[in-house]
Design a protein around this motif. Structure first.
Motif, PDB file in Angstrom:
ATOM      1  N   LEU A  37       1.007  -1.189  -0.048  1.00 50.22           N
ATOM      2  CA  LEU A  37      -0.013   0.082   0.093  1.00 50.22           C
ATOM      3  C   LEU A  37       0.912   1.218   0.091  1.00 50.22           C
ATOM      4  CD1 LEU A  37      -3.198   0.726   0.699  1.00 50.22           C
ATOM      5  CD2 LEU A  37      -2.212   1.439   2.756  1.00 50.22           C
ATOM      6  N   ASP A  38       0.869   2.017  -1.162  1.00 53.93           N
ATOM      7  CA  ASP A  38       1.722   3.255  -1.350  1.00 53.93           C
ATOM      8  C   ASP A  38       3.007   2.707  -0.918  1.00 53.93           C
ATOM      9  OD1 ASP A  38       0.109   5.178  -2.397  1.00 53.93           O
ATOM     10  OD2 ASP A  38      -0.211   6.026  -0.317  1.00 53.93           O
ATOM     11  N   GLY A  39       3.385   1.747  -1.387  1.00 54.92           N
ATOM     12  CA  GLY A  39       5.010   1.302  -1.466  1.00 54.92           C
ATOM     13  C   GLY A  39       5.419   0.520   0.149  1.00 54.92           C
ATOM     14  N   GLU A  40       4.560   0.426   1.007  1.00 54.33           N
ATOM     15  CA  GLU A  40       4.723  -0.285   2.235  1.00 54.33           C
ATOM     16  C   GLU A  40       4.273  -1.799   2.078  1.00 54.33           C
ATOM     17  OE1 GLU A  40       4.407   1.363   6.098  1.00 54.33           O
ATOM     18  OE2 GLU A  40       3.672   3.382   5.361  1.00 54.33           O
ATOM     19  N   SER A  41       4.948  -2.501   2.137  1.00 57.19           N
ATOM     20  CA  SER A  41       4.931  -3.936   1.877  1.00 57.19           C
ATOM     21  C   SER A  41       4.024  -4.506   3.201  1.00 57.19           C
ATOM     22  CB  SER A  41       6.244  -4.658   1.994  1.00 57.19           C
ATOM     23  OG  SER A  41       6.286  -6.030   2.028  1.00 57.19           O
ATOM     24  N   LEU A  42       3.298  -5.463   2.662  1.00 57.92           N
ATOM     25  CA  LEU A  42       2.559  -6.083   3.727  1.00 57.92           C
ATOM     26  C   LEU A  42       2.993  -7.142   4.410  1.00 57.92           C
ATOM     27  CD1 LEU A  42       0.146  -4.522   2.264  1.00 57.92           C
ATOM     28  CD2 LEU A  42      -1.229  -6.442   2.613  1.00 57.92           C
ATOM     29  N   GLN A  49      -3.883  -2.494   9.430  1.00 58.30           N
ATOM     30  CA  GLN A  49      -2.744  -1.516   9.948  1.00 58.30           C
ATOM     31  C   GLN A  49      -2.515  -0.368   9.036  1.00 58.30           C
ATOM     32  OE1 GLN A  49      -0.015  -4.633  10.883  1.00 58.30           O
ATOM     33  NE2 GLN A  49      -0.322  -4.561  13.220  1.00 58.30           N
ATOM     34  N   LEU A  50      -1.997  -0.763   7.827  1.00 62.79           N
ATOM     35  CA  LEU A  50      -1.586   0.338   6.959  1.00 62.79           C
ATOM     36  C   LEU A  50      -2.582   1.321   6.613  1.00 62.79           C
ATOM     37  CD1 LEU A  50       0.863  -1.669   4.590  1.00 62.79           C
ATOM     38  CD2 LEU A  50       1.529  -0.304   6.451  1.00 62.79           C
ATOM     39  N   ILE A  51      -3.963   0.686   6.397  1.00 64.81           N
ATOM     40  CA  ILE A  51      -5.131   1.456   5.746  1.00 64.81           C
ATOM     41  C   ILE A  51      -5.265   2.484   6.792  1.00 64.81           C
ATOM     42  CG2 ILE A  51      -7.165   0.342   6.351  1.00 64.81           C
ATOM     43  CD1 ILE A  51      -6.889   0.948   2.752  1.00 64.81           C
ATOM     44  N   ARG A  52      -5.285   2.358   8.076  1.00 64.37           N
ATOM     45  CA  ARG A  52      -5.787   3.325   9.254  1.00 64.37           C
ATOM     46  C   ARG A  52      -4.822   4.559   9.070  1.00 64.37           C
ATOM     47  NH1 ARG A  52      -4.819  -1.401  12.899  1.00 64.37           N
ATOM     48  NH2 ARG A  52      -7.006  -2.612  12.717  1.00 64.37           N
ATOM     49  N   GLN A  53      -3.872   4.652   8.470  1.00 59.67           N
ATOM     50  CA  GLN A  53      -2.886   5.776   8.253  1.00 59.67           C
ATOM     51  C   GLN A  53      -3.563   7.090   7.112  1.00 59.67           C
ATOM     52  OE1 GLN A  53       1.221   4.848   7.207  1.00 59.67           O
ATOM     53  NE2 GLN A  53       0.708   2.842   8.225  1.00 59.67           N
ATOM     54  N   TYR A  54      -4.564   6.309   6.663  1.00 61.23           N
ATOM     55  CA  TYR A  54      -5.141   7.356   5.591  1.00 61.23           C
ATOM     56  C   TYR A  54      -6.662   7.850   6.211  1.00 61.23           C
ATOM     57  CZ  TYR A  54      -1.375   5.397   3.022  1.00 61.23           C
ATOM     58  OH  TYR A  54      -0.153   5.189   2.494  1.00 61.23           O
ATOM     59  N   GLU A  55      -7.207   8.762   5.360  1.00 65.01           N
ATOM     60  CA  GLU A  55      -8.408   9.235   5.634  1.00 65.01           C
ATOM     61  C   GLU A  55      -9.176   8.992   4.407  1.00 65.01           C
ATOM     62  OE1 GLU A  55      -9.126  11.178   8.188  1.00 65.01           O
ATOM     63  OE2 GLU A  55      -7.107  10.928   9.160  1.00 65.01           O
ATOM     64  N   VAL A  56     -10.561   9.024   4.497  1.00 67.65           N
ATOM     65  CA  VAL A  56     -11.737   8.798   3.505  1.00 67.65           C
ATOM     66  C   VAL A  56     -11.314  10.149   2.470  1.00 67.65           C
ATOM     67  CG1 VAL A  56     -13.937   9.239   2.957  1.00 67.65           C
ATOM     68  CG2 VAL A  56     -13.240   7.921   5.022  1.00 67.65           C
ATOM     69  N   GLY A  57     -11.403   9.711   1.267  1.00 63.24           N
ATOM     70  CA  GLY A  57     -10.967  10.646   0.181  1.00 63.24           C
ATOM     71  C   GLY A  57      -9.523  10.508  -0.381  1.00 63.24           C
ATOM     72  N   ASP A  58      -8.637   9.782   0.487  1.00 62.18           N
ATOM     73  CA  ASP A  58      -7.360   9.724   0.109  1.00 62.18           C
ATOM     74  C   ASP A  58      -7.209   8.921  -0.918  1.00 62.18           C
ATOM     75  OD1 ASP A  58      -6.545  11.380   2.223  1.00 62.18           O
ATOM     76  OD2 ASP A  58      -5.699   9.978   3.282  1.00 62.18           O
ATOM     77  N   VAL A  75      -6.713   3.611  -5.955  1.00 60.38           N
ATOM     78  CA  VAL A  75      -7.847   3.484  -5.305  1.00 60.38           C
ATOM     79  C   VAL A  75      -8.166   4.670  -4.410  1.00 60.38           C
ATOM     80  CG1 VAL A  75      -9.327   2.118  -3.890  1.00 60.38           C
ATOM     81  CG2 VAL A  75      -7.713   0.772  -5.015  1.00 60.38           C
ATOM     82  N   THR A  76      -9.355   5.288  -4.550  1.00 65.49           N
ATOM     83  CA  THR A  76      -9.611   6.247  -3.579  1.00 65.49           C
ATOM     84  C   THR A  76     -10.595   5.857  -2.592  1.00 65.49           C
ATOM     85  OG1 THR A  76      -9.477   7.892  -5.502  1.00 65.49           O
ATOM     86  CG2 THR A  76     -11.096   8.399  -3.574  1.00 65.49           C
ATOM     87  N   LEU A  77     -10.076   5.984  -1.476  1.00 63.93           N
ATOM     88  CA  LEU A  77     -10.730   5.619  -0.025  1.00 63.93           C
ATOM     89  C   LEU A  77     -12.081   6.013   0.212  1.00 63.93           C
ATOM     90  CD1 LEU A  77      -7.601   5.367   2.000  1.00 63.93           C
ATOM     91  CD2 LEU A  77      -8.382   3.556   0.512  1.00 63.93           C
ATOM     92  N   GLU A  78     -13.196   5.266   0.405  1.00 67.08           N
ATOM     93  CA  GLU A  78     -14.311   5.797   0.882  1.00 67.08           C
ATOM     94  C   GLU A  78     -14.818   5.131   2.269  1.00 67.08           C
ATOM     95  OE1 GLU A  78     -17.377   4.362  -1.969  1.00 67.08           O
ATOM     96  OE2 GLU A  78     -16.517   5.665  -3.649  1.00 67.08           O
ATOM     97  N   GLN A  79     -15.700   5.545   2.952  1.00 66.91           N
ATOM     98  CA  GLN A  79     -16.331   5.223   4.184  1.00 66.91           C
ATOM     99  C   GLN A  79     -16.742   3.607   4.013  1.00 66.91           C
ATOM    100  OE1 GLN A  79     -16.034   6.896   7.216  1.00 66.91           O
ATOM    101  NE2 GLN A  79     -16.867   5.110   8.174  1.00 66.91           N
ATOM    102  N   ALA A  80     -16.398   2.970   4.727  1.00 68.42           N
ATOM    103  CA  ALA A  80     -17.019   1.424   4.650  1.00 68.42           C
ATOM    104  C   ALA A  80     -18.437   1.565   4.667  1.00 68.42           C
ATOM    105  CB  ALA A  80     -16.361   0.785   5.917  1.00 68.42           C
ATOM    106  N   GLY A  81     -19.115   0.808   3.967  1.00 68.82           N
ATOM    107  CA  GLY A  81     -20.377   0.713   3.621  1.00 68.82           C
ATOM    108  C   GLY A  81     -20.993   1.934   2.595  1.00 68.82           C
ATOM    109  N   SER A  82     -20.247   2.667   2.296  1.00 68.66           N
ATOM    110  CA  SER A  82     -20.833   3.904   1.307  1.00 68.66           C
ATOM    111  C   SER A  82     -21.139   3.258  -0.046  1.00 68.66           C
ATOM    112  CB  SER A  82     -19.830   4.911   1.359  1.00 68.66           C
ATOM    113  OG  SER A  82     -19.307   5.470   2.553  1.00 68.66           O
TER     114      SER A  82
END
Length: 82
Positions: A37-42, A49-58, A75-82
């Motif tokens: 995710l954005d160059g950070e290996s899983l 854990q990695l996605i928590r560093q981002y905000e809706v709309g990022d 991928v543009t992040l959305e609120q879960a269930g949107s």
């Protein structure tokens, strides 16, 4: 050896990729493996854990493994269930 495999749930209703979701719009498919995710290996952190560093709309880049090759999707992040 590492990554997040995109698979469907235990029931028919639990799709691997929800139609119209950011994952669907980005072209992710069942069977893809998210490697980074954005160059950070899983390898050392979970996708959650990695996605928590981002905000809706990022907008983030996912490195995926599909059909024997690595690809990058956006991928543009959305609120879960949107």
């Amino acid at each position: 050896e590492h990554g997040a495999l995109i698979i469907r749930g235990e029931t028919r209703e639990e799709l691997a990729v929800i139609p119209g979701s950011p994952a669907d719009i980005a072209g992710l498919q069942e069977g893809d493996i998210i490697l980074a995710l954005d160059g950070e290996s899983l390898a050392n952190a979970s996708l959650a854990q990695l996605i928590r560093q981002y905000e809706v709309g990022d907008t983030v880049e996912l490195t995926i493994y599909r059909d024997g090759a690595e690809e990058t999707v956006t991928v543009t992040l959305e609120q879960a269930g949107s």
